[in-house]
Design an enzyme around this catalytic site. Structure first.
Site, short mmCIF file in Angstrom:
data_model
loop_
_atom_site.label_atom_id
_atom_site.label_comp_id
_atom_site.label_asym_id
_atom_site.label_seq_id
_atom_site.Cartn_x
_atom_site.Cartn_y
_atom_site.Cartn_z
N PHE B 137 0.86 -1.19 0.00
CA PHE B 137 0.00 0.00 0.00
C PHE B 137 0.89 1.24 0.00
CE2 PHE B 137 -3.41 -2.44 2.61
CZ PHE B 137 -3.82 -3.11 1.46
N CYS B 139 3.68 2.02 -2.74
CA CYS B 139 4.40 2.52 -3.92
C CYS B 139 3.80 3.87 -4.36
CB CYS B 139 4.31 1.48 -5.03
SG CYS B 139 5.20 2.00 -6.48
N ASN B 204 7.63 2.58 3.00
CA ASN B 204 7.85 2.50 1.57
C ASN B 204 8.52 3.83 1.17
OD1 ASN B 204 7.61 1.97 -1.25
ND2 ASN B 204 5.94 0.56 -0.76
N CYS B 347 42.31 20.70 19.10
CA CYS B 347 41.82 21.74 18.19
C CYS B 347 42.83 22.00 17.07
CB CYS B 347 41.58 23.03 18.97
SG CYS B 347 41.03 24.38 17.93
N CYS B 350 40.47 25.38 12.84
CA CYS B 350 39.82 25.67 11.56
C CYS B 350 38.83 26.81 11.72
CB CYS B 350 39.12 24.43 11.02
SG CYS B 350 37.71 23.89 12.01
N CYS B 353 33.68 26.24 14.28
CA CYS B 353 32.76 26.38 15.41
C CYS B 353 32.47 27.85 15.66
CB CYS B 353 33.36 25.72 16.66
SG CYS B 353 34.98 26.39 17.12
N CYS B 357 28.64 29.52 15.10
CA CYS B 357 27.99 30.07 16.30
C CYS B 357 27.80 31.58 16.14
CB CYS B 357 28.81 29.76 17.55
SG CYS B 357 27.95 30.18 19.08
N CYS B 385 23.57 24.31 22.19
CA CYS B 385 22.72 23.83 21.09
C CYS B 385 23.31 22.67 20.32
CB CYS B 385 22.42 24.98 20.14
SG CYS B 385 23.84 25.48 19.15
N CYS B 392 32.39 20.50 13.91
CA CYS B 392 33.82 20.31 14.19
C CYS B 392 34.33 19.08 13.43
CB CYS B 392 34.05 20.14 15.69
SG CYS B 392 35.79 19.85 16.08
S1 SF4 Z 1 26.77 24.78 21.73
FE1 SF4 Z 1 25.71 26.22 20.33
S2 SF4 Z 1 25.65 28.15 21.52
FE2 SF4 Z 1 27.17 26.81 22.56
S3 SF4 Z 1 29.11 27.40 21.62
FE3 SF4 Z 1 28.35 25.64 20.43
S4 SF4 Z 1 27.22 26.61 18.70
FE4 SF4 Z 1 27.50 28.21 20.26
#
Ligand code: SF4
Ligand SMILES: Cc1cc2nc3c(=O)[nH]c(=O)nc-3n(C[C@H](O)[C@H](O)[C@H](O)COP(=O)(O)OP(=O)(O)OC[C@H]3O[C@@H](n4cnc5c(N)ncnc54)[C@H](O)[C@@H]3O)c2cc1C
Ligand SMILES: Cc1cc2nc3c(=O)[nH]c(=O)nc-3n(C[C@H](O)[C@H](O)[C@H](O)COP(=O)(O)O)c2cc1C
Lengths: 449, 434
Positions: B137, B139, B204, B347, B350, B353, B357, B385, B392
């Site tokens: 049921f 496709c 599917n 690190c 680069c 990060c 951010c 976040c 990274c």
């Molecule tokens: S976790 Fe999010 S707010 Fe915290 S440093 Fe990393 S990117 Fe920035």
């Protein structure tokens, strides 16, 4: 097949045709195999697209390296070339001749751990070559300013300066002593870096912008004076490079068979056939820079049986990078560190060897003699500002022009750049940057009288 | 190594790796090779009605989304159901089941939405000795224009109706294969259950248009300069499939309804994830189509070791073990706080990060110290976040640290791991306590 053909004809002394022309042509192949489309994309994908990228910081012309690599990765190599040429109009030569391991690639964040740098040089070459083969036009001139600038020398510094000035609407006259443009791109860089007529094709591209008139056979100090130039033009840029090689100051130096390495390479670059270039059977090269390496390797590629490069200090102190030293060693060059020449041995008016004195602490003062039928001096070129009557009117440092951040000399209205200024690093890419910076400053000055 | 023998709705197989109904299970030749390679079972390429066979395009029917190394990330097709005569398929199925009695052999079916059509085909399939039925049921292209496949799967009433017919006219266990091209996967699954389905399988393929050829300016794959939408699958759809599988696994109305998981499963890890979120077994298509049947070796070995390492005595033991960790947003602990941290020894500078951010998140990573390149998290700005960790390039260089019995310098709040706060009780929620 051997890495390089070496079955030379064994003639003693300095001779031509040590190897067949075919063998030479094979020896003088590309130093680095150029990237194909897929390889270029794969390599481009390795770039992390760093923020404030260290590679860009390390490039004397400040090319937006992550920017152009991203364009290659996304299938836009022509756009990439535009980005490169915008900062470095000789991006094609620089992609071939820059010691990237000490510049952009040396700064690549991927050098950490067991990773390796992104192959920036070959990627730059890939995109610029693409644009060249498609004859893409990236530049146009803005409305004419009615101003005229005299540029002395059609080397990297002079060409970069002239090109930038032309795009900004100024008229440029280049005064060049020699019959061809390009400076050391044409007469000095190793043949295996600048295969075929690339130097002249690049010059043609630079001049295709229009508004640049190159007058060959015009030497400053001989055919024209600085005073005349200043009268004729609203501004003057000097990109006259360096003069002949420095001398060793030892006995026997003037004997036949002792040559300036730059002159040797010049002869090679201008010869119709590789095999027509005379080379010794046992060659001794004295020096530690790029010229020394290039002269040693090229003598070997022409069929010299034994080539020894002698340098007065250790490998790290050498101006040629460790990578370049390895490059030479792989091609059969013996490098002897910690020795300086004390006399050229001459028998029957002919060079037969060089006597050296060791310079390291442990064996200081010991001597040894290397047999040689050809000796190439590569201990640096001397400034030749004196021959242009520049001594009196300019502030000089060791014969080189002292300039400010805008590359202006002590003489009002006269700018200078490239090898002829003090404090530079004697690289093509730096000469280009000098020309570019000076052009911007000249433009500002001419726009705001 | 944990024994991988599985019993899925009464169908036994030496391992839970089945090939999904698709080209790899199109005919005896392929299925023989699959069983020789070690696959636990197959769902035979969907059969249609008796009569003139289905006609496929003779132009390209596949197109892929490639990763940076040209690995296939997403895969799209406009192929229809089997284009071989029904009798040949049935004869081959019968022979294969005879040759491989220990393997699972399920037959996928798609006939018009009429009782007579189903009534006609079901005994033919039962006669082959096959272990079960799967109702296609799902496709989403071609067949759906003819009122079958996803056209049925998108109407719960039809799903229930056809399932009931199959249960009425056949003794074989019935698996209902669902289309993901719906607003909520729960509706068709519940319908299947009420129709008497023994299990559901999902997903599917997803409706998709893969790309436009920038030279010809026409869509790809291009059939004489025209194209049509296809069905999307492969590694890229795995998260969508995981969501749908787990959504059924935690739906009280679907409780007890076994799930055969499909969608982007390429290795034992993917399989283990689906099982932990409620799948009793898994089905594979794109991974086999892009690497061949041999991939099952690693699947079997890897899953066996994983189950053993985790102390699971059987596949059944692991099924659904991660389902309790799935909840609604409103039940997440809003007091839980993390901060990004950079291991300066790892690190490589680069700066990725910092720029992500800075440009798109919370301006919480500084780029310099004493005028030098140096990346450092400012905890008073970091909201934890995870964006920087995501970009990274160096593994374990950027990690998240959870705060415990300390003050979050961004908010000034004291983080006590024992004090949980859900949105349902949050002071800012006007509905809290209502
Ligand atoms: S976790 Fe999010 S707010 Fe915290 S440093 Fe990393 S990117 Fe920035
Ligand atoms: C053998 C050798 C190998 C090298 N290899 C490399 C390499 O691999 N990579 C790298 O980055 N760099 C290399 N270099 C250095 C690089 O070539 C120079 O740094 C660069 O060419 C400097 O550019 P320029 O424009 O200042 O001078 P030049 O290239 O020397 O150009 C000066 C121009 O001015 C002209 N000129 C001189 N005097 C007058 C006058 N009085 N009137 C009119 N015209 C005049 C000259 O004919 C010449 O055309 C090498 C140098 C040498 C000698
Ligand atoms: C972190 C994040 C948050 C998002 N928040 C919203 C949102 O609040 N409202 C919305 O309409 N779309 C939101 N989107 C969806 C995006 O607008 C966009 O439709 C989606 O990411 C697909 O585009 P892309 O994958 O090409 O970026 C969000 C996407 C991301 C990645």
């Amino acid at each position: 097949m051997e890495l390089i053909a070496t079955s030379h004809n064994g003639k003693p002394g300095i001779a031509t045709d040590r190897l067949s022309e075919e063998a030479c042509a094979r020896n003088f192949c590309e130093m680095h195999t150029p990237l194909e489309k897929n390889a270029a994309r794969v390599e481009a994908e390795r770039c992390y697209f760093c923020f404030d990228a260290p590679c860009t910081e390390a490039c004397p012309t400040g090319i937006d390296i992550p920017g152009f690599i991203r364009m290659i990765a996304n299938g836009n190599p022509i756009g990439a070339a535009g980005l490169i040429l915008d900062e470095n109009i000789l991006g094609g030569t620089c992609a071939r001749a820059c010691p990237v391991e000490t510049l952009c690639e040396g700064a690549c964040v991927r050098n950490h751990g067991d990773d390796r740098a992104v192959n920036i040089g070959l990627l730059q070459r890939y995109s610029v070559d693409q644009a060249f083969s498609q004859k893409t036009e990236f530049f146009s001139r803005t409305a004419s300013s009615g101003k005229s600038v005299g540029v002395v020398g059609a080397g990297p510094a002079g060409l970069a300066c002239a090109h930038r000035l032309a795009t900004l609407g100024h008229n440029v006259v280049i005064y060049e002593a020699r019959p061809k443009s390009g400076g050391l791109n044409e007469y000095g860089l190793a043949a295996y870096k600048m295969l075929n007529d690339f130097a002249q094709r690049e010059v043609d591209l630079v001049l295709s912008i229009g508004g640049i008139d190159v007058k060959h056979g015009m030497a400053l100090g001989k055919d024209i004076t600085l005073e005349e130039l200043r009268k004729r033009h609203d501004a003057v840029f000097l990109g006259v490079g360096l003069g002949g090689g420095a001398s060793l100051g030892i006995s026997g130096e003037d004997a036949p068979g002792v040559m300036d390495a730059v002159a040797f390479i010049d002869n090679l670059r201008q010869s119709e056939r590789y095999s027509g270039v005379p080379v010794g059977r046992q060659v001794v090269v004295i020096g530690g820079g790029m010229t020394a390496i290039d002269a040693a390797v090229q003598s070997r590629l022409l069929g010299a049986e034994e080539v020894t490069l002698v340098y007065r200090r250790g490998p790290e102190a050498m101006k040629a990078s460790i990578l370049e030293q390895e490059f030479a060693k792989i091609r059969g060059i013996t490098i002897r560190y910690w020795a300086q020449p004390s006399a050229v041995v001459v028998e029957n008016g002919q060079v037969t060897g060089v006597e050296f004195e060791t310079t390291n602490e442990a064996a200081k003062g010991e001597t040894f003699t290397l047999p040689a039928d050809m000796v190439l001096k590569a201990i640096g070129q001397s400034p030749h500002t004196g021959s242009m009557g520049a001594d009196a009117s300019f502030a000089l440092d060791g014969g080189r022009f002292i300039v400010n951040a805008d590359r202006m000399t002590s003489c009002e209205g006269v700018w200078a750049g490239g090898d002829c200024i003090a404090g530079g690093d004697d690289l093509t890419v730096s000469a280009v940057q000098d020309g570019k910076v000076a052009a911007k400053a000249i433009h500002l000055t001419l726009s705001n009288p | 190594m944990t024994d991988l023998k599985t019993n899925f709705i009464g169908i036994e197989s030496p391992n839970p790796f089945w090939l999904a109904s698709a080209p790899p299970t199109d005919k005896a030749y392929n299925v023989n090779r699959a069983f020789e390679a070690g696959w636990g079972g197959v769902v035979w390429k969907t059969l249609g009605e008796a009569g003139p066979p289905i006609v496929n395009v003779s132009g390209p029917r596949y197109e892929a989304l490639h990763g940076r190394d040209r690995s296939v990330i997403g895969f799209n097709n406009i192929e229809l159901i089997t284009d071989r005569p029904l009798e040949i398929n049935l004869a081959e199925i019968k022979q294969i089941k005879r040759d491989w009695p220990d393997r699972a052999l399920v037959v996928s079916l798609m006939v018009p939405c009429q009782e007579e059509a189903w009534k006609a085909i079901l005994p033919l399939v039962e006669d082959t000795g096959a272990d079960g039925l799967e109702l296609n049921f799902g496709c989403p292209h071609g067949m759906s224009e003819r009122g079958m496949g996803a056209a049925v799967g998108q109407v719960p009433e039809y799903v229930e109706m056809v399932t009931a017919w199959c249960k009425q006219y056949s003794r074989l266990p019935v698996i209902v294969k669902l289309t993901p091209n719906v607003t909520s996967i729960r509706q068709p699954a519940r319908a299947a259950k009420s129709g008497g389905a023994d299990a559901v399988s999902l997903i599917n393929t997803i409706n998709s248009v893969m790309s436009v050829d920038l030279d010809s300016l026409s869509i790809k794959p291009s059939i004489d300069n025209m194209g049509t939408h296809g069905g999307y699958c492969g590694p890229a759809v795995k998260p969508i499939a995981l969501h749908m599988v787990s959504d059924l696994a935690r739906d009280p109305d679907c409780a007890g309804l076994p799930i055969s998981a499909i969608g982007g499963i390429s290795n034992w890890r993917d399989a283990a994830e689906f099982m932990l979120l409620g799948a009793g077994n898994v089905q594979v298509c794109t991974a086999a189509m892009t690497h061949g049947f041999k991939i099952v070796d690693d699947m079997i070995d890897g899953l066996g070791r994983f189950l053993q390492d985790k102390g699971f005595a059987s596949v059944e033991d692991a099924v659904g073990r991660a389902v309790p960790t799935l909840t609604d947003w409103q039940h997440l602990n809003l007091n839980y706080t993390v901060k990004a941290q950079i291991d300066q020894d790892l690190c490589i500078q680069c700066g990725k990060c910092h720029i992500v951010c800075e440009d798109t998140s919370h301006q919480a990573i500084r780029a310099t110290r004493n005028g030098k390149r140096h990346y450092e998290v400012m905890e008073d700005e970091c909201v934890g976040c995870n964006l920087c960790v995501t970009v990274c390039p160096v593994e374990n260089c950027l990690t998240l640290r959870s705060l415990s019995n300390e003050v979050d310098v961004r908010t000034g709040a004291y983080v006590d791991p024992d004090k949980k706060l859900h949105w349902t009780a949050h002071p800012n929620n006007p509905m809290a306590g209502v």
